[in-house]
Design a protein around this motif. Structure first.
Motif, mmCIF file in Angstrom:
data_model
loop_
_atom_site.group_PDB
_atom_site.id
_atom_site.type_symbol
_atom_site.label_atom_id
_atom_site.label_comp_id
_atom_site.label_asym_id
_atom_site.label_seq_id
_atom_site.Cartn_x
_atom_site.Cartn_y
_atom_site.Cartn_z
ATOM 1 N N ASP A 8 -4.921 -1.328 2.422
ATOM 2 C CA ASP A 8 -4.805 -0.849 3.805
ATOM 3 C C ASP A 8 -5.891 0.192 4.072
ATOM 4 O O ASP A 8 -5.640 1.395 3.947
ATOM 5 C CB ASP A 8 -3.422 -0.256 4.038
ATOM 6 C CG ASP A 8 -3.225 0.255 5.453
ATOM 7 O OD1 ASP A 8 -4.059 -0.045 6.329
ATOM 8 O OD2 ASP A 8 -2.234 0.978 5.691
ATOM 9 N N PRO A 13 0.807 -1.221 0.000
ATOM 10 C CA PRO A 13 0.000 0.000 0.000
ATOM 11 C C PRO A 13 0.843 1.276 0.000
ATOM 12 O O PRO A 13 0.438 2.292 -0.575
ATOM 13 C CB PRO A 13 -0.828 -0.115 1.280
ATOM 14 C CG PRO A 13 -0.050 -1.028 2.162
ATOM 15 C CD PRO A 13 0.659 -1.975 1.238
ATOM 16 N N GLY A 58 -5.065 3.234 6.242
ATOM 17 C CA GLY A 58 -3.950 4.091 5.858
ATOM 18 C C GLY A 58 -4.394 5.487 5.439
ATOM 19 O O GLY A 58 -5.583 5.831 5.505
#
Length: 90
Positions: free
Chosen positions: A64, A34, A67
């Motif tokens: 993710d 990611p 994130g």
């Protein structure tokens, strides 16, 4: 193959085309990373390639969800939606 740290150094030095090329090679080997997708989105964003940036950030977000990609996507939409009414004809 360059590491993400090497690629981040290229970005910091303003060598965006080289960084993009290295990221594409990196992502061929590690498509589920990611951070790499997020970094690629940032490069596209600097080039104002909004659709490509959103696509790269979405890949990072799928891998993710917690994130930073969601915030980056929203900031691009803020840029796209911005309208300066002072510049419009009455």
């Amino acid at each position: 193959m360059a590491t993400l740290t090497d690629i981040e150094r290229l970005v910091a030095a303003g060598q965006l085309d080289d960084a993009r090329d290295e990221l594409e090679r990196f992502l061929e080997a590690e498509p589920q990373n990611p951070q790499a997708w997020f970094l690629l989105g940032g490069i596209y964003r600097r080039h104002e390639l909004w659709g490509d940036a959103i696509n790269a950030y979405n890949r990072a977000k799928l891998i993710d969800p917690e994130g930073p990609a969601a915030a980056a996507i929203e900031s691009i939409y803020d840029i796209i939606r911005f309208v300066n009414t002072d510049l419009m004809n009455p």
